[in-house]
Design an enzyme around this catalytic site. Structure first.
Site, PDB file in Angstrom:
ATOM      1  N   HIS A 302      58.546 -54.689 -36.779  1.00  0.00           N
ATOM      2  CA  HIS A 302      59.662 -54.378 -37.680  1.00  0.00           C
ATOM      3  C   HIS A 302      61.017 -54.726 -37.063  1.00  0.00           C
ATOM      4  CE1 HIS A 302      57.318 -52.470 -40.889  1.00  0.00           C
ATOM      5  NE2 HIS A 302      56.509 -52.074 -39.906  1.00  0.00           N
ATOM      6  N   ASP A 365      54.741 -48.579 -35.818  1.00  0.00           N
ATOM      7  CA  ASP A 365      53.707 -48.855 -36.818  1.00  0.00           C
ATOM      8  C   ASP A 365      53.556 -50.362 -37.060  1.00  0.00           C
ATOM      9  OD1 ASP A 365      56.279 -48.851 -37.958  1.00  0.00           O
ATOM     10  OD2 ASP A 365      55.453 -48.703 -39.969  1.00  0.00           O
ATOM     11  N   GLU A 366      52.409 -50.730 -37.567  1.00  0.00           N
ATOM     12  CA  GLU A 366      52.098 -52.070 -38.068  1.00  0.00           C
ATOM     13  C   GLU A 366      52.344 -53.171 -37.037  1.00  0.00           C
ATOM     14  OE1 GLU A 366      52.663 -51.263 -42.822  1.00  0.00           O
ATOM     15  OE2 GLU A 366      54.417 -51.962 -41.704  1.00  0.00           O
ATOM     16  N   VAL A 367      51.920 -52.923 -35.817  1.00  0.00           N
ATOM     17  CA  VAL A 367      51.961 -53.962 -34.787  1.00  0.00           C
ATOM     18  C   VAL A 367      50.851 -54.982 -35.071  1.00  0.00           C
ATOM     19  CG1 VAL A 367      51.615 -54.434 -32.333  1.00  0.00           C
ATOM     20  CG2 VAL A 367      53.009 -52.493 -33.061  1.00  0.00           C
TER      21      VAL A 367
END
Length: 606
Positions: A302, A365-367
């Site tokens: 992100h 999050d969301e690596v």
């Protein structure tokens, strides 16, 4: 808790009406079987006619209050005419919270003025004096340990004034008491006057210490005025955590004093930024309203816009994007770059100076393993420097390498090793979490579904949780997909009844004490300053009552009060979306499902 059981009575009073017959009131309300029923005013009932707000104050178990009190709740059966121009506060002087209390009281007075319709004036009435006894008036920082409880008592003094007595341990409890007091004051549109309950005794405190809203201000820029409106709604609903997701791969609107080039390159425009003055002003604005601003700097994924010239971001706007991230534009830190951590330390330092956090959100999050795996310099470093391969386990080690170094740099800037919040992710899965995220340091924020087995596994391992399960608490769900056809990924829309029913106690079971609370989350891919109010309100208020009271009853029992609270938010200038036709508000019990047995109540006026 006493539930009033009497018939509706009003003592005759001399009222002044407009000389125009067309402006005279037509309708009155009676509390019958727990709902306010609408009937015509006749010559015989004109003097005793009860307005809808007056009926609502005493009809039903909690009257017009939102959220419902958790301990004692009693109101008598009388209303008094209140003088809007004679309201005073007695609060401990020369204390750290004195200035906050004065500003909170000013807001309280503004709320009362806002009850009076435009063009109407009120005359006469009783004076109101608010006497606040605060055990520790020097507490001005809200933490998970802060006592937010209060006791509010209302009575008539011998000289005719109305006394509102507040007892609390901190300013924050006293502020909540003022919020409750404001809800016990109505505008009577039959008599064109403010009225207050004459007798009340309320003892109240929240069940959960973390009652929050997450607002993403990076996908679309949200103006400060719009953020303030939501903080006003949070205050009216006794919520206390504004989780500010301030940057993302789409934009970098936070003006870092140490690294201003990130905003210069990463903001949507030079006017769509949050300056140091903006942040400080918002923090104090929120503090007056009993709300703490919790900053998040999401990493290592992100990130993107603003970092173009640094060389520290892999997969920057890589295409096709679906191969490298969950939505465009892609971007993820390269943990192998030593200079990255110097920049992070500067950003952390700027945030610590501004927010003075006692807890910090590091995202996580969301690596994307595919992003790192497609970057040859990262893969080479992993092999040469660490003798790691290219398996999922190896990329978890790389992720932990980043997280450990980033945390070290954050702690250089904080006065102590404060708790860290991170999202559920691959790093929080059972095979990784205890090895990489010790429960003495990390609080886990859950975005997966309410009954994901990971929740119980984390609780069993002793982690404290914040619930933002998307199946109930993602406020952006249920709209058209913007990266694909049809509806967006987390559809359907989450109505206020779904939000209200999302009980942390039910989700956590015997581990309830490890749940700090919940947050409603609004991600803003399809929201901006023009639409943010309606996406949040009044649904977030449903979460507010769940977290404040953890009620044993369902959303149907709260329906009339929710409609009233939505009108309250509208009166504050918050564009809360409508829940039902206005007819339902004026004809209680005819829209909800029948069969609720609520007790009747009595009201008298002197």
């Amino acid at each position: 808790m006493e539930i009033r059981r009497a018939c509706l009575l009003l003592i005759a009073f001399v009222f002044s009406y407009s000389s125009s017959a067309d402006s005279e009131p037509v309708w009155r309300w009676e509390c019958i079987s727990g709902t306010c029923q609408k009937t015509r005013i006749t010559n015989e009932t004109r003097d005793s006619a009860l307005s809808l707000p007056a009926c609502q104050l005493f009809c039903g178990e909690y009257g017009r209050l939102w959220p419902q009190p958790t301990k004692e709740y009693y109101t008598g059966n009388y209303l008094l005419h209140l003088n809007l121009n004679s309201i005073d506060l007695n609060y401990p002087q020369d204390k750290k919270s004195t200035a906050l209390a004065n500003l909170a009281f000013r807001r309280f007075a503004q709320q009362l003025r806002g009850l009076v319709p435009s063009g109407k004036s009120t005359r006469g009435g009783r004076s109101l004096v608010v006497n606040a006894q605060v055990e520790d008036p020097d507490i001005i920082r809200l933490t998970y340990a802060t006592d937010e409880s209060y006791i509010l008592k209302i009575n008539e003094l011998s000289d005719g004034r109305v006394n509102a007595s507040i007892t609390s341990n901190t300013f924050f409890g006293a502020r909540h008491a003022l919020e409750t007091l404001s809800q016990l004051i109505i505008y009577d549109d039959i008599r064109n006057e403010l009225q207050i309950v004459r007798d009340a005794s309320i003892s109240d405190s929240p069940v959960y210490p973390h009652r929050g809203l997450l607002l993403d201000t990076a996908r679309n820029f949200i103006p400060i005025d719009a953020i303030k409106r939501s903080i006003d709604g949070m205050a009216a609903s006794k919520m206390n955590i504004f989780h500010w997701h301030i940057t993302d791969s789409h934009s970098f609107p936070f003006v870092s004093k140490s690294r201003p080039e990130l905003t210069r390159l990463g903001a949507y425009s030079s006017s769509q930024v949050y300056t140091e003055d903006d942040v400080r002003d918002l923090i104090e604005y929120a503090r007056v309203r009993g709300v703490k601003v919790l900053p998040e700097f999401d990493a290592p994924a992100h990130v993107g816009e603003g970092w173009q010239d640094t060389g520290y971001v892999a997969c920057l706007n890589a295409q096709p994007w679906m191969d490298y991230c969950v939505e465009p534009p892609c971007g993820q830190f390269d943990p192998t770059k030593d200079g990255l951590y110097d920049v992070l330390e500067d950003i952390y330092g700027d945030m610590v100076d501004l927010f003075e956090p006692d807890v910090f959100h590091m995202g996580g999050d969301e690596v994307s393993n595919s992003c790192w795996n497609s970057t040859e310099s990262i893969v080479s470093w992993m092999s040469t420097e660490k003798s790691w391969g290219r398996t999922a386990t190896d990329f978890v080690k790389l992720w932990d390498y980043f997280q450990s170094k980033a945390l070290e740099r954050l702690y250089r800037k904080t006065s102590s090793n404060i708790p860290i919040i991170m999202w559920t992710s691959g790093l929080t899965e059972s095979e990784n979490v205890t090895a990489y995220l010790p429960n003495t340091t990390y609080i886990i924020q859950v975005w997966t579904t309410a009954f994901d087995l990971q929740i119980i596994e984390l609780l069993q391992r002793g982690y404290r949780l914040i619930l933002s399960n998307y199946d109930a608490l993602y406020l952006d769900c249920g709209f058209g997909g913007w990266v694909q056809g049809g509806n967006n990924w987390c559809s359907p829309y989450k109505g206020w009844d779904v939000v209200y029913s999302n009980s942390p106690a039910l989700i956590a079971g015997t581990y309830k004490e490890q749940v700090l609370g919940s947050e409603g989350a609004l991600w803003t891919e399809q929201v901006d300053g023009a639409s943010v109010d309606g996406r949040i309100w009044p649904r977030l208020a449903a979460l507010a009552e769940r977290l404040w009271a953890e009620p044993s009853t369902g959303w149907k029992a709260a329906e009339e009060r929710m409609l009233i609270h939505r009108e309250r938010l509208i009166g504050m200038g918050i564009a809360a979306e409508a829940l039902q036709p206005q007819w339902c508000l004026q004809n209680e019990g005819d829209c909800p499902a029948p069969g609720r047995a609520l007790e009747s109540a009595a009201v008298k006026r002197v």
